[in-house]
Design a protein around this motif. Structure first.
Motif, short mmCIF file in Angstrom:
data_model
loop_
_atom_site.label_atom_id
_atom_site.label_comp_id
_atom_site.label_asym_id
_atom_site.label_seq_id
_atom_site.Cartn_x
_atom_site.Cartn_y
_atom_site.Cartn_z
N ILE A 91 49.07 53.38 26.86
CA ILE A 91 50.20 53.11 25.96
C ILE A 91 50.64 54.39 25.26
O ILE A 91 51.84 54.65 25.10
CB ILE A 91 49.81 52.03 24.93
N LEU A 92 49.67 55.21 24.84
CA LEU A 92 50.02 56.47 24.19
C LEU A 92 50.78 57.39 25.14
O LEU A 92 51.79 58.00 24.76
CB LEU A 92 48.74 57.16 23.68
N TRP A 93 50.31 57.51 26.36
CA TRP A 93 50.99 58.35 27.36
C TRP A 93 52.40 57.85 27.58
O TRP A 93 53.37 58.62 27.61
CB TRP A 93 50.18 58.32 28.65
N PHE A 94 52.54 56.55 27.73
CA PHE A 94 53.86 55.93 27.92
C PHE A 94 54.76 56.19 26.72
O PHE A 94 55.93 56.61 26.85
CB PHE A 94 53.66 54.43 28.13
N GLY A 95 54.22 55.98 25.52
CA GLY A 95 55.02 56.17 24.31
C GLY A 95 55.40 57.61 24.07
O GLY A 95 56.43 57.89 23.46
N TRP A 96 54.57 58.53 24.58
CA TRP A 96 54.82 59.96 24.35
C TRP A 96 56.13 60.42 25.00
O TRP A 96 56.70 61.42 24.59
CB TRP A 96 53.66 60.80 24.86
N TYR A 97 56.59 59.72 26.01
CA TYR A 97 57.89 60.07 26.59
C TYR A 97 58.99 59.90 25.55
O TYR A 97 59.93 60.70 25.47
CB TYR A 97 58.18 59.20 27.82
N GLY A 98 58.88 58.85 24.73
CA GLY A 98 59.84 58.68 23.65
C GLY A 98 59.63 59.69 22.55
O GLY A 98 60.57 60.18 21.92
N PHE A 99 58.38 60.03 22.32
CA PHE A 99 58.01 60.98 21.28
C PHE A 99 58.61 62.36 21.57
O PHE A 99 59.21 63.00 20.69
CB PHE A 99 56.47 61.08 21.25
#
Length: 409
Positions: free
Chosen positions: A204-212
């Motif tokens: 989830i963190l890796w996925f969310g990091w694209y938005g980050f």
């Protein structure tokens, strides 16, 4: 006012991705914690979604992004006064200001709770709530304003694309300050209780990091795409670097090591995501996976009980990301960047990047340590030996993550 629907939609998606990182962090930390403290560590993470959102809407956004103060903004936009549904974001007229407010709010939510992994099962919930509020006013808000809000560091020419200083360096070194204050755990040989939960959180963190990272372009253009691919490149190279080093040193390929390495790569590329080339992003990943691995080995040797390695990942990764930006930033890659030393840039830019991140890290360490000492006068910070041994889930929250008797495990 007609906003650009595509850019607005993208930023709403990016905001949602960054929001998802906070539950992802709760899963990641929850898997690393022992069975007696899963609810406690998740509670500390999730509660920021409520408290930090309230603070941000009341005063946080205004202190970070209004006014022209050197350290902090002013209260012109406190309680979002003057902000309407059709208000334009001054940095990009394609999106409403409310979208920018929401996006930055997600950064404010996750940054202070990165620290919670350092003092898992050692801090009372009441003390943590006070800490959560004070840390934002005394550490997070000033550095956001100084770097992204037009304050002192921005005026000095500091580059930081998505949070090397305002997120990772200050959280990582703040975590180290917290560790020095609360001391070590009584049971230091605790193993992660759920590797699948760690994997879910890391994913989830890796996925969310694209938005980050990609969302930090605050637009939809070629540099958004560059930030996106560089984020994945760095994470991938770091994951494999960590895996290979650990395999060579310990004789077995570790899944938790692979996941932790990926996070190291995500952290280190954050300040440079749209300012460096793709080959440089690969170098970032190799350096991140290697340096953060050995930083954690050093931490273990020094017996600093940073339980979930917040300093080794976020502190070391954030600092190295900023230092490397002073070397590898390229205006040929992105005209908004300043050339680093490798591309013939001036030494002063490199010194500025290094000085800014070192100064921020020292400040965060000192203020976090001092803040916990002050909180001690209001309410106990450290839990009792009985609470720690029985677990904070049962003793503080009265809830268990799993429906079974912990005494038989």
């Amino acid at each position: 006012m007609m906003f650009d629907s595509g850019t607005t939609a993208f930023m709403i998606v990016a905001t949602s991705l960054v929001m998802l990182m906070t539950p992802g962090l709760a899963f990641f930390y929850g898997g690393l914690a022992n069975k007696k403290n899963i609810v406690g560590i998740m509670m500390q993470t999730f509660v920021s979604l409520g408290i930090t959102s309230i603070l941000w809407l009341c005063v946080g956004y205004s202190l970070c992004f209004s006014g022209d103060g050197a350290i902090l903004g002013n209260l012109d936009k406190a309680f979002l006064q003057g902000v309407a549904a059709d208000s334009v974001f001054s940095g990009n007229a394609k999106i409403p200001e409310l979208v920018f407010i929401s996006y930055q709010m997600m950064f404010a939510i996750i940054t202070p709770v990165l620290i919670t992994g350092a003092f898992v099962n050692r801090v009372t919930f009441k003390a943590f709530l006070i800490f959560l509020v004070l840390w934002q006013f005394l550490v997070y808000y000033p550095f956001v304003h100084m770097v992204w809000g037009g304050g002192f560091l921005a005026s000095m020419g500091v580059l930081d694309f998505a949070g090397g200083i305002p997120v990772h360096a200050i959280a990582g070194f703040g975590a180290l300050g917290a560790v020095f204050y609360v001391g070590g755990r009584r049971e230091k040989d605790e193993k992660p209780h759920s590797i699948p939960l760690i994997a879910i959180g890391a994913g989830i963190l890796w996925f969310g990091w694209y938005g980050f990272n990609a969302g930090s372009e605050l637009n939809l253009d070629q540099f958004t795409a560059l930030a996106l691919i560089n984020t994945d490149i760095s994470a991938s190279f770091a994951a494999i670097s960590w895996l290979m080093i650990e395999w060579a040193r310990e004789g077995k390929p570790k899944f938790v090591g692979l996941l932790t390495g990926a996070l190291a790569g995500l952290v280190i590329i954050t300040p440079a995501a749209a300012y460096v080339s793709m080959p440089t992003a690969a170098l970032y990943g190799i350096v991140g996976g290697t340096a953060c691995y050995f930083a954690i080995q050093f931490k273990n040797k020094m017996e600093w009980d940073d339980a979930l390695d917040v300093w080794g990942l976020h502190g070391v990764g954030g600092v190295l990301g900023m230092i490397m930006l002073g070397i590898f930033s390229s205006s040929a890659v992105n005209p908004a960047a300043t050339d680093g030393l490798f591309f013939g840039g001036e030494l002063m830019f490199f010194i500025t990047e290094v000085g800014a991140v070192v100064g921020a890290s020292v400040y965060a360490f000192i203020f976090t340590y001092g803040m916990l000492r002050i909180i001690e006068f209001v309410t106990p910070v450290k839990v009792s030996e009985e609470f720690e041994l029985k677990g904070l889930d049962e003793m503080i929250h009265g809830e268990l993550a799993y429906d079974y008797d912990l005494s038989i495990d």
